[in-house]
Design an enzyme around this catalytic site. Structure first.
Site: not given
Length: 367
Positions: A100, A186, A233, A322
């Site tokens: 990622q 982000y 994502r 997760g």
């Protein structure tokens, strides 16, 4: 044939033996100085290689892209070599692994920048905290992010180039592909939202402009390593970190059309995972399916029953796990056989040693 978590599925250039993914999760175990991946990280990921797909923790594309202590990079020779330890270990265990790629933008701290200023589309505070280790005590804690400086338009092409180079470095390190982190407030997500992007040039204003940075990054990375080895994502319904925006849903759908045109292998849809989080409406899921013809991965508090339901409905192709995958390195087996699940220790999530990282046993080791 009925689609289940244990059905094989194609994903770009890969064939996955099941539809269970390890979700990307920051663990902050890279070696210092230099944010270099380690043999311990290789052990951790290899333990979870029975996933159909592993997506690594977010990895900064440049020193400017860092926002948390001890997170790994993919922009130095030492980091590439460190990640090669990871990919070789995962491939020896018959796994598949994507890196990622991450630029945090304003979600950062002054200690990571020579001038003390993170960068962002606009000089607006995220009103959020990041995990930073005190160099004197070695103890990490959550600290406030400062107000960033706004990027100049002529700086943006350099960041797009950093993504391209990082993707090339990932392939050199042995990864099967990369995932662009366009979620959770982000940098890519900051460009998408009016609440964090108040530019008045080609990267701001209407949604067509606000998706431009995402499109330029996706096109650059796809041209470098092939679109079939690239995913992205996105988190349309997450509003933390001053990211609430009443135009984000149509903006994301516009972006999905462009992602489809470029031919990326998948969209990884982040769903909020706290107790009172909003649900993603089924109408949006169907609109996303209509806008984008590739694979869809979903992540956010899924158990087996919920995961099977969304696969059966045709609204997702792969489900990422997760917290449950942290504590259960053999999660696919446990889900398939209906075995008990261990719970993870959240106090050992960031930083530290093997304890609470690679020490969770598989069932045959726990006996």
């Amino acid at each position: 044939m009925q689609t289940t978590l244990f059905s094989p599925v194609s994903l770009g250039s890969l064939t996955l033996p099941n539809r269970i993914a390890l979700a990307p999760m920051t663990r902050a175990r890279s070696s210092q100085p230099g944010n270099v991946p380690t043999a311990l990280m290789a052990e951790y990921y290899a333990q979870r290689a029975s996933a159909g797909l592993i997506v690594t923790e977010a990895t900064q594309i440049s020193s400017q892209g860092q926002g948390y202590s001890f997170t790994p990079g993919i922009h130095s020779p030492e980091q590439i070599a460190g990640w090669r330890l990871v990919t070789e270990a995962v491939h020896r265990a018959a796994g598949r692994i994507m890196l990622q790629l991450w630029h945090v933008g304003r979600m950062s701290h002054e200690s990571f920048h020579e001038d003390g200023r993170p960068v962002a589309p606009s000089a607006l505070s995220p009103d959020a905290k990041v995990w930073v280790v005190d160099p004197e005590t070695g103890v990490g804690t959550m600290v406030d992010s400062p107000v960033p400086r706004a990027l100049e338009t002529d700086e943006i092409a350099g960041i797009v180039e950093d993504y391209r180079k990082a993707a090339a470095n990932a392939i050199a390190a042995g990864f099967d592909g990369v995932e662009l982190h366009g979620a959770n407030g982000y940098l890519i997500d900051q460009f998408l939202r009016r609440s964090s992007n108040q530019r008045h040039d080609r990267y701001g204003g209407p949604a067509e402009n606000r998706i431009r940075f995402l499109v330029e990054v996706a096109e650059g990375v796809a041209a470098e390593i092939g679109a079939a080895r690239v995913g992205i994502r996105l988190s349309p319904y997450i509003t933390q970190r001053n990211m609430e925006d009443d135009e984000i849903i149509p903006t994301i759908l516009k972006a999905a059309h462009e992602i489809d045109r470029i031919g990326l292998a998948y969209i990884h849809l982040v769903e909020a995972d706290w107790d009172d989080a909003p649900d993603i409406p089924e109408d949006f899921r169907r609109d996303l399916r209509a806008a984008y013809s590739g694979r869809i991965i979903v992540a956010g508090r899924y158990g087996r029953e919920k995961a099977e339901a969304i696969l059966t409905a045709g609204l997702a192709d792969i489900v990422a796990f997760g917290r449950s995958f942290i504590a259960n390195p053999d999660l696919p087996r446990r889900l398939k056989e209906g075995l008990s699940l261990a719970t993870f220790d959240g106090t050992k999530l960031f930083g530290g040693s093997a304890d609470g990282y690679s020490t969770y046993p598989a069932l045959e080791d726990a006996a």
